[in-house]
Scaffold this active site. Structure first.
Site, PDB file in Angstrom:
ATOM      1  N   ASP A  11       5.769  14.094  -3.863  1.00 50.56           N
ATOM      2  CA  ASP A  11       6.565  13.206  -4.732  1.00 50.56           C
ATOM      3  C   ASP A  11       5.924  13.108  -6.127  1.00 50.56           C
ATOM      4  O   ASP A  11       5.540  12.029  -6.567  1.00 50.56           O
ATOM      5  CB  ASP A  11       6.685  11.798  -4.105  1.00 50.56           C
ATOM      6  CG  ASP A  11       5.340  11.097  -3.942  1.00 50.56           C
ATOM      7  OD1 ASP A  11       4.295  11.786  -3.862  1.00 50.56           O
ATOM      8  OD2 ASP A  11       5.332   9.843  -3.929  1.00 50.56           O
ATOM      9  N   ASP A  16      -0.056  14.482  -7.191  1.00 47.59           N
ATOM     10  CA  ASP A  16       0.674  15.536  -6.454  1.00 47.59           C
ATOM     11  C   ASP A  16       0.713  16.806  -7.300  1.00 47.59           C
ATOM     12  O   ASP A  16       0.588  17.920  -6.778  1.00 47.59           O
ATOM     13  CB  ASP A  16       2.124  15.124  -6.200  1.00 47.59           C
ATOM     14  CG  ASP A  16       2.271  13.835  -5.430  1.00 47.59           C
ATOM     15  OD1 ASP A  16       2.464  13.858  -4.219  1.00 47.59           O
ATOM     16  OD2 ASP A  16       2.195  12.769  -6.087  1.00 47.59           O
ATOM     17  N   ASN A  41       6.874   8.195  -5.616  1.00 45.84           N
ATOM     18  CA  ASN A  41       6.379   7.679  -6.900  1.00 45.84           C
ATOM     19  C   ASN A  41       7.512   7.412  -7.879  1.00 45.84           C
ATOM     20  O   ASN A  41       7.493   6.441  -8.637  1.00 45.84           O
ATOM     21  CB  ASN A  41       5.415   8.680  -7.528  1.00 45.84           C
ATOM     22  CG  ASN A  41       4.079   8.724  -6.817  1.00 45.84           C
ATOM     23  OD1 ASN A  41       3.554   7.687  -6.417  1.00 45.84           O
ATOM     24  ND2 ASN A  41       3.532   9.914  -6.653  1.00 45.84           N
ATOM     25  N   THR A 127       2.010  14.837   0.756  1.00 46.07           N
ATOM     26  CA  THR A 127       1.241  13.975  -0.152  1.00 46.07           C
ATOM     27  C   THR A 127       2.109  12.862  -0.734  1.00 46.07           C
ATOM     28  O   THR A 127       1.796  12.319  -1.793  1.00 46.07           O
ATOM     29  CB  THR A 127       0.588  14.797  -1.286  1.00 46.07           C
ATOM     30  OG1 THR A 127       1.617  15.404  -2.062  1.00 46.07           O
ATOM     31  CG2 THR A 127      -0.352  15.853  -0.747  1.00 46.07           C
ATOM     32  N   PHE A 169       0.000   3.151  -0.727  1.00 53.03           N
ATOM     33  CA  PHE A 169       1.383   3.365  -1.169  1.00 53.03           C
ATOM     34  C   PHE A 169       2.206   4.263  -0.235  1.00 53.03           C
ATOM     35  O   PHE A 169       3.312   3.895   0.181  1.00 53.03           O
ATOM     36  CB  PHE A 169       1.386   3.956  -2.587  1.00 53.03           C
ATOM     37  CG  PHE A 169       2.758   4.256  -3.128  1.00 53.03           C
ATOM     38  CD1 PHE A 169       3.580   3.248  -3.609  1.00 53.03           C
ATOM     39  CD2 PHE A 169       3.245   5.555  -3.147  1.00 53.03           C
ATOM     40  CE1 PHE A 169       4.845   3.519  -4.099  1.00 53.03           C
ATOM     41  CE2 PHE A 169       4.506   5.844  -3.635  1.00 53.03           C
ATOM     42  CZ  PHE A 169       5.312   4.823  -4.112  1.00 53.03           C
ATOM     43  N   ASN A 170       1.705   5.459   0.103  1.00 58.81           N
ATOM     44  CA  ASN A 170       2.528   6.408   0.862  1.00 58.81           C
ATOM     45  C   ASN A 170       2.941   5.843   2.220  1.00 58.81           C
ATOM     46  O   ASN A 170       4.067   6.071   2.684  1.00 58.81           O
ATOM     47  CB  ASN A 170       1.775   7.729   1.085  1.00 58.81           C
ATOM     48  CG  ASN A 170       1.666   8.545  -0.180  1.00 58.81           C
ATOM     49  OD1 ASN A 170       2.417   8.351  -1.126  1.00 58.81           O
ATOM     50  ND2 ASN A 170       0.696   9.464  -0.206  1.00 58.81           N
ATOM     51  N   HIS A 243      -5.979  11.245  -5.714  1.00 59.65           N
ATOM     52  CA  HIS A 243      -5.698  11.119  -4.278  1.00 59.65           C
ATOM     53  C   HIS A 243      -5.291  12.447  -3.627  1.00 59.65           C
ATOM     54  O   HIS A 243      -5.980  12.994  -2.774  1.00 59.65           O
ATOM     55  CB  HIS A 243      -4.560  10.111  -4.069  1.00 59.65           C
ATOM     56  CG  HIS A 243      -4.772   8.793  -4.716  1.00 59.65           C
ATOM     57  ND1 HIS A 243      -5.634   7.840  -4.211  1.00 59.65           N
ATOM     58  CD2 HIS A 243      -4.235   8.235  -5.839  1.00 59.65           C
ATOM     59  CE1 HIS A 243      -5.610   6.759  -4.982  1.00 59.65           C
ATOM     60  NE2 HIS A 243      -4.778   6.982  -5.980  1.00 59.65           N
TER      61      HIS A 243
HETATM   62  C1  BDR Z   1      -0.653   7.851  -3.221  1.00 58.98           C
HETATM   63  O1  BDR Z   1       0.428   7.148  -3.810  1.00 58.98           O
HETATM   64  C2  BDR Z   1       0.915   7.817  -4.934  1.00 58.98           C
HETATM   65  O2  BDR Z   1       1.007   6.956  -6.020  1.00 58.98           O
HETATM   66  C3  BDR Z   1       0.028   8.992  -5.174  1.00 58.98           C
HETATM   67  O3  BDR Z   1       0.769  10.132  -5.582  1.00 58.98           O
HETATM   68  C4  BDR Z   1      -0.657   9.229  -3.850  1.00 58.98           C
HETATM   69  O4  BDR Z   1       0.084  10.119  -3.047  1.00 58.98           O
HETATM   70  C5  BDR Z   1      -1.931   7.081  -3.415  1.00 58.98           C
HETATM   71  O5  BDR Z   1      -1.821   5.819  -2.821  1.00 58.98           O
HETATM   72 CA    CA Z   2       1.854  11.506  -3.886  1.00 58.19          CA
END
Ligand code: BDR
Ligand code: CA
Length: 320
Positions: A11, A16, A41, A127, A169-170, A243
């Site tokens: 994303d 990424d 994102n 990711t 987040f993911n 990340h």
């Molecule tokens: C993850 O959340 C997104 O903002 C980044 O791309 C990464 O995959 C980090 O928490």
């Molecule tokens: Ca990501």
């Protein structure tokens, strides 16, 4: 060493994007069957466009790009525009991509590709939110045996959450998808905030990338510089955590990371802690191991590897 067949599901997102540029730089190591976009994102119309822009930037128009799910399985969408900017990959030049979008839905591409593969034939590298992968596994459960491993970025254990006090987040965006993936029975390697928060885009590390002087490194430098502004303020650090590139970095140089087999369970219902990854690091339950959790990383080695990947696009004193 033969190139590893992979599908990268993402994303973009600057991190990424850096991950894709690392993978695209190593056709000797990765046979990229396709890159699939998911909403995360930024919305899906931007994540799929951003992947196509990155394929063009890296001189890899041969890689097919597919758009997948435009929202999580059950919960309402959440984006991270505030982190990544309105385009998702702010910091590099954004225009109309010359690389086409494939007509097939990403979930159908994943299913068809796995159905055609041998057992243990394909590595999945997600990711972003795990919606596409979970949708494919739910639609055709038999594809699971074709997955050799799932190498993903998501979750947090020692490090607290980055979008809520409990959640990364993911996993927060689509905890129901994460529950499907962590329950699929295939080998999983998970890179969460415990290691990604050690990989800071410090000024000297970014300067080494800028000094490469090729267009891909310039774009990477621009994105990393943009990405630094939000998280540096948030964490009081000199650079933002990187990340998603843990996934491709581990596939290239696994010795940079330390992993531990664990059970990882996903909170899907609690209003307070939804999206939490309960990592049983000390084996205090009898739950079976379903993943290996990354808990240590050689950060200098990681940035050496990233710089090496970007140098392969050419540079001052080298052939372009
Ligand atoms: C993850 O959340 C997104 O903002 C980044 O791309 C990464 O995959 C980090 O928490
Ligand atoms: Ca990501």
């Amino acid at each position: 060493m033969t190139a590893l067949p992979v599908i990268i599901d993402c994303d973009p997102g600057q991190d990424d994007a850096i991950n894709l540029l690392m993978a695209f730089a190593r056709p000797d190591r990765f046979d990229i069957l396709g890159v699939t976009a998911v909403a995360g994102n930024v919305p899906l119309n931007l994540t799929q466009r951003n992947i196509r822009l990155l394929c063009a930037l890296a001189g890899r128009p041969d890689i097919p790009v597919y758009a997948g799910c435009d929202r999580p399985l059950i919960r309402e969408p959440i984006t991270a525009h505030q982190v990544h900017g309105p385009e998702g990959i702010d910091g590099m030049t954004v225009g109309a991509p010359s690389v086409p979008l494939q007509p097939q839905h990403a979930v159908d591409f994943i299913i068809a590709t796995l159905e055609a593969a041998d057992d243990d034939g394909v590595t999945l590298v997600p990711t972003g939110p795990l919606t596409n992968i979970a949708a494919a596994l739910s639609k055709v459960p038999a594809i699971a045996s074709k997955i050799s491993q799932i190498v993903l970025m998501g979750g947090a254990m020692r490090e607290a959450g980055n979008f809520t006090p409990s959640a990364e987040f993911n996993i927060l965006v689509d905890p129901h998808a994460a529950e499907v993936v962590f329950g699929c029975g295939r080998p999983i390697v998970a890179f969460g905030l415990d290691v990604t928060h050690r990989l800071l885009g410090l000024p000297d590390r970014l300067e080494r990338i800028r000094a490469l002087g090729n267009p891909v490194a310039d774009a990477a430098y621009g994105m990393l510089s943009f990405f630094n502004r939000f998280d540096s303020a948030k964490y009081g650090s000199e650079g933002a955590p990187l990340h998603d590139p843990c996934t491709i970095a581990w596939l290239l140089r696994p010795e940079l990371f330390q992993l531990k087999p664990c059970n990882i369970s996903i909170e899907t219902t609690s209003p307070l802690t939804v999206g939490h990854t309960a990592v049983d690091f000390w084996h205090v339950t009898t739950k079976p191991h379903n993943a290996r959790w990354a808990f240590e990383v050689d950060s200098e080695g990681f940035f050496d590897l990233l710089t090496d990947c970007l140098s392969r696009y050419g540079g001052r004193g080298q052939d372009m």
